[in-house]
Write a protein that holds these residues in place. Structure first.
Motif, mmCIF file in Angstrom:
data_model
loop_
_atom_site.group_PDB
_atom_site.id
_atom_site.type_symbol
_atom_site.label_atom_id
_atom_site.label_comp_id
_atom_site.label_asym_id
_atom_site.label_seq_id
_atom_site.Cartn_x
_atom_site.Cartn_y
_atom_site.Cartn_z
ATOM 1 N N THR A 160 0.926 -1.892 0.450
ATOM 2 C CA THR A 160 0.248 -0.080 -0.170
ATOM 3 C C THR A 160 0.783 1.368 0.200
ATOM 4 N N ALA A 161 2.096 1.372 1.055
ATOM 5 C CA ALA A 161 2.202 2.418 1.081
ATOM 6 C C ALA A 161 3.228 2.143 -0.791
ATOM 7 N N HIS A 162 4.218 1.965 -0.950
ATOM 8 C CA HIS A 162 4.661 1.584 -2.266
ATOM 9 C C HIS A 162 4.232 2.324 -3.440
ATOM 10 N N THR A 163 2.417 1.474 -3.279
ATOM 11 C CA THR A 163 1.901 2.371 -4.370
ATOM 12 C C THR A 163 1.340 3.587 -4.404
ATOM 13 N N ALA A 164 0.950 4.102 -3.007
ATOM 14 C CA ALA A 164 1.069 5.276 -2.588
ATOM 15 C C ALA A 164 1.662 6.318 -3.577
ATOM 16 N N TYR A 165 3.103 5.705 -2.745
ATOM 17 C CA TYR A 165 3.862 6.978 -3.052
ATOM 18 C C TYR A 165 4.111 6.637 -4.942
ATOM 19 N N ASN A 166 3.971 5.188 -5.464
ATOM 20 C CA ASN A 166 3.898 5.834 -6.702
ATOM 21 C C ASN A 166 3.099 6.897 -7.427
ATOM 22 N N LEU A 167 1.608 6.705 -6.677
ATOM 23 C CA LEU A 167 1.048 7.393 -7.587
ATOM 24 C C LEU A 167 1.187 9.242 -7.310
ATOM 25 N N TYR A 168 1.755 8.757 -5.847
ATOM 26 C CA TYR A 168 2.332 10.665 -5.989
ATOM 27 C C TYR A 168 3.056 11.205 -6.757
ATOM 28 N N ASP A 169 4.417 9.968 -7.281
ATOM 29 C CA ASP A 169 5.651 10.583 -6.948
ATOM 30 C C ASP A 169 5.177 10.728 -8.967
ATOM 31 N N ASP A 170 3.783 10.018 -9.958
ATOM 32 C CA ASP A 170 3.927 10.596 -10.360
ATOM 33 C C ASP A 170 4.532 9.277 -11.434
ATOM 34 N N CYS A 171 5.387 8.381 -11.277
ATOM 35 C CA CYS A 171 5.743 7.413 -11.504
ATOM 36 C C CYS A 171 5.662 6.555 -12.823
ATOM 37 N N ASP A 172 6.318 6.042 -13.702
ATOM 38 C CA ASP A 172 6.441 5.834 -15.431
ATOM 39 C C ASP A 172 6.331 4.532 -15.351
ATOM 40 N N PHE A 173 4.459 4.323 -14.859
ATOM 41 C CA PHE A 173 3.834 3.440 -15.067
ATOM 42 C C PHE A 173 1.909 3.211 -14.421
ATOM 43 N N PRO A 174 1.736 2.707 -15.066
ATOM 44 C CA PRO A 174 0.059 2.827 -15.376
ATOM 45 C C PRO A 174 -0.755 2.947 -13.873
ATOM 46 N N ASP A 175 -1.487 4.180 -14.271
ATOM 47 C CA ASP A 175 -1.842 4.683 -12.786
ATOM 48 C C ASP A 175 -3.267 3.724 -12.621
ATOM 49 N N SER A 176 -4.020 3.645 -13.768
ATOM 50 C CA SER A 176 -5.326 2.496 -13.395
ATOM 51 C C SER A 176 -4.666 1.302 -13.020
ATOM 52 N N MET A 177 -3.412 0.885 -12.896
ATOM 53 C CA MET A 177 -2.757 -0.659 -12.441
ATOM 54 C C MET A 177 -2.624 0.284 -11.027
ATOM 55 N N ASN A 178 -1.997 0.884 -10.517
ATOM 56 C CA ASN A 178 -1.054 1.620 -9.050
ATOM 57 C C ASN A 178 -3.163 1.955 -8.218
ATOM 58 N N VAL A 179 -4.213 1.875 -9.467
ATOM 59 C CA VAL A 179 -5.082 2.400 -8.023
ATOM 60 C C VAL A 179 -5.786 1.524 -8.248
ATOM 61 N N VAL A 180 -5.674 0.085 -8.463
ATOM 62 C CA VAL A 180 -6.454 -1.287 -8.086
ATOM 63 C C VAL A 180 -5.574 -1.784 -7.914
ATOM 64 N N VAL A 181 -4.237 -1.712 -7.614
ATOM 65 C CA VAL A 181 -3.402 -2.341 -6.412
ATOM 66 C C VAL A 181 -3.717 -1.850 -5.538
ATOM 67 N N LEU A 182 -3.221 -0.378 -5.087
ATOM 68 C CA LEU A 182 -3.514 0.676 -3.971
ATOM 69 C C LEU A 182 -5.490 0.112 -2.630
ATOM 70 N N ALA A 183 -6.370 0.101 -4.209
ATOM 71 C CA ALA A 183 -7.572 -0.185 -3.696
ATOM 72 C C ALA A 183 -7.818 -2.206 -3.191
ATOM 73 N N TYR A 184 -6.982 -2.580 -3.657
ATOM 74 C CA TYR A 184 -7.107 -3.974 -3.401
ATOM 75 C C TYR A 184 -6.511 -4.542 -2.000
ATOM 76 N N SER A 185 -4.967 -3.190 -2.809
ATOM 77 C CA SER A 185 -4.206 -4.053 -0.708
ATOM 78 C C SER A 185 -4.973 -3.950 0.322
ATOM 79 N N LEU A 186 -5.686 -2.198 -0.244
ATOM 80 C CA LEU A 186 -6.381 -1.562 1.530
ATOM 81 C C LEU A 186 -7.819 -2.775 1.784
ATOM 82 N N SER A 187 -8.208 -3.093 1.052
ATOM 83 C CA SER A 187 -9.072 -4.163 1.023
ATOM 84 C C SER A 187 -8.710 -5.408 2.279
ATOM 85 N N LEU A 188 -7.520 -5.665 1.234
ATOM 86 C CA LEU A 188 -6.762 -6.939 2.267
ATOM 87 C C LEU A 188 -5.849 -6.480 3.437
#
Length: 270
Positions: free
Chosen positions: A221-249
């Protein structure tokens, strides 16, 4: 008029489906269970059918003795998890991956393909792990068929189908690396437990296994949230899904931890 609208809707659905098929990682498209979502959807539907029909079929039957099968299965999963942990670690280290922001290398270089292959093995391992549920049903351990168990197993196959289909590598490697390590410990626990009741005195650390699982979700969760904040060159859609999923877990595993260890201890102390 309605007929024209229906045709238009159908054409849009076709375009959407072909977009799903055509926009993937060309390196992995020919690999088993990757190109189309249809096979994994069929596996998912079979999984749901087993969960629904299995307990009904077993209701008037004696639980099966799967001791030998469980010992072999769990220790094979320890080996597979250890292999994947090694491959994630070696591939990322040799390719000089960044822990904070790592784009996907879509080239066909040896290291990029090595990372893509271990991502596929990790995805396939999630399909294999559906066997956990089948073993519970055959042993009539229906109390283990919790929402957490079914949700986690069923959703991981879709998450990692998308991972291998579109982002086989990049920062998603950290999820596979951490989860593989956790599963070495988890299947080692289950393998030792399958050896028999005489092993119970050596398995006092189950509570810490749950803590380790929670720690991995917090880290992801922390790693994915950082990447969303940092605007990493990785699909934001994937980051959002991973963030929501890890929070649910985190929520579900925290609830499991509380009910299994905190509430039970409070009940004993009362």
């Amino acid at each position: 008029m309605k007929g024209i609208q229906a045709v238009g809707t159908w054409q849009k659905l076709q375009l959407f489906y072909h977009g799903i098929l055509g926009n993937g990682d060309k390196r992995t498209d020919s690999w088993p269970l990757v190109y189309s979502p249809v096979p994994i959807i069929c596996i998912f539907l079979c999984y749901l059918a087993v969960i629904w029909l299995g307990p009904k079929i077993m209701a008037r039957r004696q639980p099966l003795n799967l001791k030998a099968v469980l010992i072999v299965y769990n220790f094979l999963m320890v080996g597979l998890s250890a292999y994947m942990f090694y491959e994630f670690t070696a591939s990322s280290w040799l390719a000089r991956y960044s822990l904070l922001c790592q784009p996907v290398d879509y080239s066909s270089s040896s290291l990029a393909m090595r990372m893509a292959r271990v991502c596929w093995w990790f995805y396939f391992s999630k399909v294999i792990e559906l066997s956990d549920t089948v073993f519970f049903i055959l042993r009539k351990k229906n109390s283990q068929l919790t929402f957490l168990h079914v949700y986690h197993h069923a959703t991981m196959i879709f998450n990692w189908w998308a991972g291998v289909k579109y982002v086989a590598g990049g920062q998603s490697f950290l999820i596979g690396l951490i989860n593989s390590l956790v599963h070495v410990v988890m299947y080692l626990y289950y393998g030792l437990a399958a050896l028999g009741p005489h092993m119970s005195r050596y398995l006092w650390w189950k509570r810490y296994l749950t803590s380790l699982q929670l720690l991995q979700f917090i880290t992801v969760t922390a790693h994915t949230a950082y990447n969303l904040y940092d605007d990493c060159d990785f699909p934001d859609s994937m980051n959002v899904v991973v963030l929501a999923y890890s929070l649910s877990l985190i929520v579900l595993f925290s609830n499991f931890y509380y009910r299994s260890y905190v509430a039970k201890k409070q009940g004993k102390d009362a």
